[in-house]
Motif scaffolding. Structure first.
Motif, PDB file in Angstrom:
ATOM      1  N   LEU A 215       0.796  -1.221   0.000  1.00 29.55           N
ATOM      2  CA  LEU A 215       0.000   0.000   0.000  1.00 29.55           C
ATOM      3  C   LEU A 215       0.833   1.277   0.000  1.00 29.55           C
ATOM      4  O   LEU A 215       0.406   2.297  -0.553  1.00 29.55           O
ATOM      5  N   VAL A 216       2.003   1.246   0.618  1.00 28.81           N
ATOM      6  CA  VAL A 216       2.859   2.433   0.614  1.00 28.81           C
ATOM      7  C   VAL A 216       3.298   2.755  -0.808  1.00 28.81           C
ATOM      8  O   VAL A 216       3.216   3.904  -1.275  1.00 28.81           O
ATOM      9  N   ASP A 217       3.759   1.721  -1.528  1.00 28.35           N
ATOM     10  CA  ASP A 217       4.167   1.919  -2.921  1.00 28.35           C
ATOM     11  C   ASP A 217       2.975   2.297  -3.798  1.00 28.35           C
ATOM     12  O   ASP A 217       3.103   3.089  -4.746  1.00 28.35           O
ATOM     13  N   ALA A 218       1.832   1.714  -3.478  1.00 36.23           N
ATOM     14  CA  ALA A 218       0.615   2.039  -4.234  1.00 36.23           C
ATOM     15  C   ALA A 218       0.303   3.526  -4.106  1.00 36.23           C
ATOM     16  O   ALA A 218       0.070   4.229  -5.098  1.00 36.23           O
ATOM     17  N   LYS A 219       0.308   4.000  -2.885  1.00 39.67           N
ATOM     18  CA  LYS A 219      -0.006   5.415  -2.638  1.00 39.67           C
ATOM     19  C   LYS A 219       1.023   6.336  -3.294  1.00 39.67           C
ATOM     20  O   LYS A 219       0.665   7.358  -3.897  1.00 39.67           O
ATOM     21  N   THR A 220       2.293   5.977  -3.205  1.00 39.86           N
ATOM     22  CA  THR A 220       3.362   6.807  -3.776  1.00 39.86           C
ATOM     23  C   THR A 220       3.164   7.013  -5.268  1.00 39.86           C
ATOM     24  O   THR A 220       3.276   8.138  -5.787  1.00 39.86           O
ATOM     25  N   ASN A 221       2.845   5.957  -5.978  1.00 43.96           N
ATOM     26  CA  ASN A 221       2.703   6.052  -7.432  1.00 43.96           C
ATOM     27  C   ASN A 221       1.384   6.698  -7.845  1.00 43.96           C
ATOM     28  O   ASN A 221       1.337   7.436  -8.840  1.00 43.96           O
ATOM     29  N   ILE A 222       0.344   6.453  -7.091  1.00 40.97           N
ATOM     30  CA  ILE A 222      -0.930   7.112  -7.400  1.00 40.97           C
ATOM     31  C   ILE A 222      -0.805   8.612  -7.159  1.00 40.97           C
ATOM     32  O   ILE A 222      -1.392   9.427  -7.891  1.00 40.97           O
ATOM     33  N   GLU A 223      -0.041   9.003  -6.156  1.00 40.09           N
ATOM     34  CA  GLU A 223       0.236  10.426  -5.926  1.00 40.09           C
ATOM     35  C   GLU A 223       0.930  11.055  -7.137  1.00 40.09           C
ATOM     36  O   GLU A 223       0.638  12.191  -7.519  1.00 40.09           O
ATOM     37  N   LYS A 224       1.844  10.318  -7.742  1.00 37.78           N
ATOM     38  CA  LYS A 224       2.554  10.837  -8.912  1.00 37.78           C
ATOM     39  C   LYS A 224       1.601  11.018 -10.089  1.00 37.78           C
ATOM     40  O   LYS A 224       1.722  11.978 -10.868  1.00 37.78           O
ATOM     41  N   ALA A 225       0.656  10.091 -10.228  1.00 38.63           N
ATOM     42  CA  ALA A 225      -0.358  10.244 -11.274  1.00 38.63           C
ATOM     43  C   ALA A 225      -1.218  11.479 -10.995  1.00 38.63           C
ATOM     44  O   ALA A 225      -1.526  12.256 -11.892  1.00 38.63           O
ATOM     45  N   TYR A 226      -1.557  11.679  -9.727  1.00 38.02           N
ATOM     46  CA  TYR A 226      -2.361  12.836  -9.312  1.00 38.02           C
ATOM     47  C   TYR A 226      -1.624  14.144  -9.596  1.00 38.02           C
ATOM     48  O   TYR A 226      -2.208  15.113 -10.081  1.00 38.02           O
ATOM     49  N   GLU A 227      -0.344  14.174  -9.301  1.00 36.86           N
ATOM     50  CA  GLU A 227       0.446  15.398  -9.449  1.00 36.86           C
ATOM     51  C   GLU A 227       0.612  15.833 -10.895  1.00 36.86           C
ATOM     52  O   GLU A 227       0.885  17.006 -11.177  1.00 36.86           O
ATOM     53  N   LEU A 228       0.424  14.918 -11.827  1.00 35.27           N
ATOM     54  CA  LEU A 228       0.509  15.281 -13.236  1.00 35.27           C
ATOM     55  C   LEU A 228      -0.707  16.101 -13.691  1.00 35.27           C
ATOM     56  O   LEU A 228      -0.695  16.670 -14.781  1.00 35.27           O
ATOM     57  N   ASN A 229      -1.737  16.110 -12.845  1.00 35.83           N
ATOM     58  CA  ASN A 229      -2.896  16.984 -13.048  1.00 35.83           C
ATOM     59  C   ASN A 229      -3.541  16.802 -14.421  1.00 35.83           C
ATOM     60  O   ASN A 229      -3.843  17.767 -15.124  1.00 35.83           O
ATOM     61  N   GLY A 230      -3.767  15.559 -14.771  1.00 35.12           N
ATOM     62  CA  GLY A 230      -4.376  15.264 -16.066  1.00 35.12           C
ATOM     63  C   GLY A 230      -5.661  14.464 -15.922  1.00 35.12           C
ATOM     64  O   GLY A 230      -6.460  14.693 -15.009  1.00 35.12           O
ATOM     65  N   ALA A 231      -5.850  13.519 -16.816  1.00 33.45           N
ATOM     66  CA  ALA A 231      -7.093  12.756 -16.888  1.00 33.45           C
ATOM     67  C   ALA A 231      -7.348  11.887 -15.662  1.00 33.45           C
ATOM     68  O   ALA A 231      -8.499  11.567 -15.347  1.00 33.45           O
ATOM     69  N   TYR A 232      -6.299  11.497 -14.955  1.00 31.61           N
ATOM     70  CA  TYR A 232      -6.451  10.581 -13.827  1.00 31.61           C
ATOM     71  C   TYR A 232      -6.499  11.300 -12.479  1.00 31.61           C
ATOM     72  O   TYR A 232      -6.543  10.664 -11.436  1.00 31.61           O
ATOM     73  N   ARG A 233      -6.490  12.621 -12.488  1.00 30.30           N
ATOM     74  CA  ARG A 233      -6.389  13.372 -11.241  1.00 30.30           C
ATOM     75  C   ARG A 233      -7.544  13.073 -10.276  1.00 30.30           C
ATOM     76  O   ARG A 233      -7.328  12.819  -9.096  1.00 30.30           O
ATOM     77  N   ARG A 234      -8.766  13.122 -10.790  1.00 31.27           N
ATOM     78  CA  ARG A 234      -9.922  12.959  -9.900  1.00 31.27           C
ATOM     79  C   ARG A 234      -9.981  11.560  -9.301  1.00 31.27           C
ATOM     80  O   ARG A 234     -10.183  11.401  -8.095  1.00 31.27           O
ATOM     81  N   VAL A 235      -9.842  10.543 -10.112  1.00 27.85           N
ATOM     82  CA  VAL A 235      -9.907   9.179  -9.587  1.00 27.85           C
ATOM     83  C   VAL A 235      -8.721   8.903  -8.669  1.00 27.85           C
ATOM     84  O   VAL A 235      -8.853   8.210  -7.656  1.00 27.85           O
ATOM     85  N   ALA A 236      -7.567   9.476  -9.000  1.00 30.93           N
ATOM     86  CA  ALA A 236      -6.397   9.305  -8.135  1.00 30.93           C
ATOM     87  C   ALA A 236      -6.659   9.933  -6.772  1.00 30.93           C
ATOM     88  O   ALA A 236      -6.269   9.378  -5.737  1.00 30.93           O
ATOM     89  N   GLN A 237      -7.344  11.079  -6.764  1.00 32.93           N
ATOM     90  CA  GLN A 237      -7.663  11.747  -5.505  1.00 32.93           C
ATOM     91  C   GLN A 237      -8.520  10.866  -4.594  1.00 32.93           C
ATOM     92  O   GLN A 237      -8.280  10.765  -3.391  1.00 32.93           O
ATOM     93  N   SER A 238      -9.515  10.203  -5.183  1.00 28.84           N
ATOM     94  CA  SER A 238     -10.395   9.341  -4.365  1.00 28.84           C
ATOM     95  C   SER A 238      -9.622   8.169  -3.778  1.00 28.84           C
ATOM     96  O   SER A 238      -9.852   7.777  -2.628  1.00 28.84           O
TER      97      SER A 238
END
Length: 245
Positions: A215-238
């Protein structure tokens, strides 16, 4: 004396007797009269039986009303509990109950009008996807892996790796999927590796780690997807909200 009462008066006395409204002396006088009057003795019995039936019905209604009251009260309590638990479950699901993506839809690289886009028309990838979509995943992986071994251009390597990662992900080979997705990320500075490609890579790396309970690695990489502020931002936030609980 009661003997002087007419029929109507006698029936009134019987009604009073049945309702407990006569004195002891009046009761004795009434019975003295009724012993000699079979008709009104039967009348007394009928009235008494009717009163007994009425009283029994009243008691049953009281009992039923009480049962109904407790039934509806209990039902109301149960309904309230169900509602409260339902809200709690919904709230919990919204806040913390997320699951990793089960499978990835393989793209056909189509343009907005549904036609094959010439700018991304990579025949080998389209063929691999066709194989995978007909249940021949291993052949699809072999095809792309062979192409990857001969590839040299970073953008093409990233594109092949992204699709290989998705094929392995759909087969449940999450470690292999992570390896291919990370190859995409390793070429993030190349001009041919766009933001959407990076978002997908980070997003699916996170989900693959999620499947592996990392889960730590999961969160780290999903955060990186979120930070790109693109199509995956909203779902990454949830997902980040859930993984932070």
């Amino acid at each position: 004396m009661i003997e002087s009462f007419n029929k109507k008066e006698l029936e009134e006395k019987i009604d009073q007797y049945v309702n407990g409204q006569l004195s002891a002396q009046e009761v004795d006088e009434l019975w003295a009269e009724l012993i000699q009057d079979g008709y009104h003795l039967d009348y007394l019995k009928s009235v008494a039986n009717l009163k007994a039936v009425i009283e029994r019905k009243r008691e049953e209604e009281k009992s039923t009303n009480k049962k109904e009251y407790w039934y509806y009260a209990a039902a109301a309590v149960i309904a309230l509990l169900i509602a409260v638990v339902g809200v709690m479950n919904i709230s919990t699901q919204q806040q913390s109950s997320v699951e990793p993506v089960s499978s990835i839809e393989l793209d056909y690289y189509r343009s907005g009008d549904g036609a094959i886009s010439s700018s991304s028309d990579k025949e080998v990838i389209r063929n691999a996807i066709k194989l995978a979509n007909t249940g021949r995943e291993n052949e699809a992986i072999s095809l792309l892996q062979s192409e990857l071994e001969d590839a040299s251009e970073p953008g093409w390597i990233a594109e092949l790796s992204l699709n290989l990662g998705s094929l392995h992900y759909n087969n449940g080979n999450y470690d292999n999927a992570i390896e291919h997705y990370e190859r995409v990320v390793s070429h993030k500075d190349n001009e041919n590796v766009d933001v959407l490609m990076l978002e997908k890579a980070y997003w699916y790396i996170g989900n693959a780690h999620f499947h592996l309970d990392q889960l730590v690695d999961a969160k780290t990489n999903i955060e990186k997807a979120y930070e790109l502020n693109g199509a995956y931002r909203r779902v990454a936030q949830s997902y980040l909200n859930a993984l932070s609980d």
